[in-house]
Each structure stands twice: as structure tokens, then as C-alpha cells.
Design an enzyme around this catalytic site. Structure first.
Site, PDB file in Angstrom:
ATOM      1  N   HIS A 134       0.812  -1.232   0.000  1.00  0.00           N
ATOM      2  CA  HIS A 134       0.000   0.000   0.000  1.00  0.00           C
ATOM      3  C   HIS A 134       0.845   1.282   0.000  1.00  0.00           C
ATOM      4  CE1 HIS A 134       0.048  -0.552   4.633  1.00  0.00           C
ATOM      5  NE2 HIS A 134       0.987   0.300   4.302  1.00  0.00           N
ATOM      6  N   HIS A 193       9.995  -4.196   4.278  1.00  0.00           N
ATOM      7  CA  HIS A 193      10.460  -2.817   4.105  1.00  0.00           C
ATOM      8  C   HIS A 193      10.803  -2.199   5.452  1.00  0.00           C
ATOM      9  CE1 HIS A 193       6.099  -2.103   4.636  1.00  0.00           C
ATOM     10  NE2 HIS A 193       6.235  -0.792   4.637  1.00  0.00           N
TER      11      HIS A 193
HETATM   12  C1  DHB Z   1       6.103   3.276   2.168  1.00  0.00           C
HETATM   13  C2  DHB Z   1       5.568   2.024   2.517  1.00  0.00           C
HETATM   14  C3  DHB Z   1       4.511   1.941   3.430  1.00  0.00           C
HETATM   15  O1  DHB Z   1       3.958   0.768   3.849  1.00  0.00           O
HETATM   16  C4  DHB Z   1       3.953   3.100   3.964  1.00  0.00           C
HETATM   17  O2  DHB Z   1       2.881   2.982   4.776  1.00  0.00           O
HETATM   18  C5  DHB Z   1       4.499   4.356   3.640  1.00  0.00           C
HETATM   19  C6  DHB Z   1       5.560   4.434   2.749  1.00  0.00           C
HETATM   20  C7  DHB Z   1       7.216   3.393   1.181  1.00  0.00           C
HETATM   21  O3  DHB Z   1       7.859   2.380   0.815  1.00  0.00           O
HETATM   22  O4  DHB Z   1       7.449   4.518   0.687  1.00  0.00           O
HETATM   23 FE    FE Z   2       2.513   1.085   5.521  1.00  0.00          FE
END
Ligand code: DHB
Ligand code: FE
Length: 283
Positions: free
Chosen positions: A12, A192
Site C-alpha cells: 500500500h 520494508h
Molecule cells: C512506504 C511504505 C509503506 O507501507 C507506507 O505505509 C508508507 C511508505 C514506502 O515504501 O514509501
Molecule cells: Fe505502511
């Protein structure tokens, strides 16, 4: 009784909203991500779910760090979004389904998940973007029930608890006295980390193992503690808990689950993106 037909999952990242707004879906940077959706939209067009239960985490729009429920369920007729500062356009409010909301809240409390019920609730990019990605039509053709799981402010719920909560949501849908067709959707991950020494951290091997487990061995990830998930998937990769809740809901159907489609692409922004659809066969 209502029919629970399957589960969807997607990352997302807020930048996706900007890409949709600017029509960048076919550009080389974006195409490998957006290409994950048409086969799933084709399936949704044949199944035509009426309602989708969205497992997601709020990032500070509706719940800030001062008040953070572990599990919160929307019970509103409409869910507005707002300017989150990411440059995503503010969209029309998403329609809710009050009857299913209360069915889920009552079932969860009965099963000893003491949720926060929200008769007013703003939904952020983690709820709006997945709905827009799977149902780009305007107005939105599905009603939603947002189920917000805290993956932001410690302490976080354990993976096994999240899976069990998802199962209870699945049981609530299955026992809903309604002729409606329902899907469940997970929003977030995969690996991430947006901040700290490991900012930019991605773990493809772990992500692919996790996606495999959702098909064949759905409780695999419940073995991990929250620090272990963060070690494997990054601080924000812990959002993969949302996918466990979705899979728990499908497990409650007791039906075999079949992969309809899956896509994995690294990276969009800082995130390893995954898109997936699982069908509860015979629903
Ligand atoms: C990003 C990923 C996320 O899950 C989020 O909530 C905000 C930013 C990103 O990779 O930029
Ligand atoms: Fe997120």
C-alpha cells in the site's frame, strides 16, 4: 448465509496513489507492479463481491500515538479519507456495511477479542489504495468493513493472536445471516524498513517463503515473535501481520484455498511489493 469467496493482498505504498492519479501505470517503473492486478480484477468481475473486509494498519490519520487500539473495527456508513501529506488526492468516501460491521464486532467480543468499535473513522492510504487498486471503478462498487490492526506503536499483537483474530472474523462472515458475497483483503508489507540504520532493507527470500506459506502452510509465520518478524522483514515489514489475519479468515471457511494469482516486485519506493489472490474453492 453469507459466502466468503477468497482473500486478496497488496502492498500500500502511498506513491501508488500518486501514480494512479497521474496515469503512470504503464511507465517502466510502475508497470511491473500494476501488471499484478488485471488477472485478479477479471476474477473479481466474475465473483462480484458485495462487501470486502479490509485488514490494514492506520499510519497516524485516525489513530495517532496517543491513542492506539490493538484491534479496531469500523462501524460507519461512510469512511472518509483526508490529506495525509503524501500527495495522494483525497478520494470520495468509501461506503460501509453496518450490518457486517456489527456482526464482526459482536463475534470478536464474544470470542474474547475486545475490539474498539468506531462509528466514525477516517481511513488512510492503507485502506483506500488497495480498494482503488482492486476496484478502480468510480463510484466504488463494494462496501467495506475496515479492521485496523496496530503494526505501528509497540507493543504489537503477536502473529498467532492476529491469525486467531482473522479466524474469528472469518467465522463472523460465515455465520452472517445474509445472502451477500464477501471477500477479505490484506493491506501492507512485504519487507520494508523506512527508517533507522537498516532503512531500505528488503528480504526477498523471506517474502517469497511467506507468500508460499499462505498457500500451503498458513500458520507458518505464527512461529515468529514480533522482534523476529522485524529482523526478517524490516520495521514496517511487520505489516505482513495483515496478511496473516486475511489468511486466518479464509482458514475459518474450512475450504481448500487455491492461488489465483501472485505478483512480487522489488522495489516500489522502499518496499518489496506483493499482490495476491486466494480463492476459497467451492465457496
Ligand atoms: C512506504 C511504505 C509503506 O507501507 C507506507 O505505509 C508508507 C511508505 C514506502 O515504501 O514509501
Ligand atoms: Fe505502511
Amino acid at each position: 448465509m453469507a459466502r466468503l469467496i477468497g482473500g486478496l493482498g497488496t502492498s500500500h505504498i502511498p506513491a501508488i496513489g500518486g501514480a494512479i492519479h497521474k496515469g503512470l501505470q504503464q511507465q517502466p517503473y510502475w508497470k511491473p507492479f500494476f501488471d499484478g492486478f488485471p488477472p485478479i480484477r477479471d476474477w473479481l468481475a466474475t465473483q462480484r463481491p458485495d462487501v470486502v473486509v479490509v485488514f490494514y494498519n492506520d499510519h497516524g490519520l485516525n489513530f495517532f500515538l496517543d491513542k492506539m487500539p490493538t484491534f479496531a473495527v469500523g462501524a460507519a456508513p461512510l469512511y472518509a479519507n483526508a490529506d495525509e501529506g503524501w500527495g495522494i488526492p483525497t478520494l470520495a468516501p468509501l461506503p460501509g456495511d453496518l450490518d457486517l460491521s456489527w456482526q464482526i464486532i459482536e463475534t470478536l467480543v464474544e470470542r474474547e477479542f475486545d475490539v474498539t468499535s468506531c462509528q466514525e473513522m477516517l481511513v488512510d492510504h492503507a485502506c483506500t489504495l488497495p480498494v482503488k487498486l482492486f476496484w478502480p471503478e468510480d463510484p466504488c462498487p463494494v462496501r467495506i468493513v475496515p479492521v485496523c490492526i496496530n503494526t505501528v506503536q509497540f507493543p504489537l499483537p503477536k502473529a498467532r493472536r492476529v491469525y486467531a483474530m482473522g479466524q474469528a472474523v472469518g467465522e463472523a462472515v460465515r455465520s452472517w445471516d445474509s445472502d451477500q458475497t464477501v471477500a477479505v483483503l490484506a493491506s501492507g508489507g512485504l519487507s520494508h524498513q523506512l527508517d533507522g540504520e537498516r532503512a531500505g532493507f528488503i528480504n526477498k527470500a523471506f517474502d517469497l517463503r511467506f507468500l508460499d506459506s499462505l498457500e500451503a502452510d498458513p500458520e507458518w509465520a505464527t512461529q515468529f515473535s514480533i522482534p523476529e518478524i522485524i529482523e526478517h522483514a524490516g520495521t514496517q515489514g511487520v505489516e505482513l501481520l495483515q496478511w496473516l489475519a486475511m489468511r486466518g479468515a479464509l482458514a475459518a471457511t474450512g475450504l481448500p484455498v487455491r492461488r489465483l494469482h501472485r505478483n512480487y516486485h522489488i522495489p516500489i519506493s522502499n518496499t518489496a511489493t506483493a499482490v495476491m489472490a486466494l480463492e476459497a474453492t467451492g465457496a
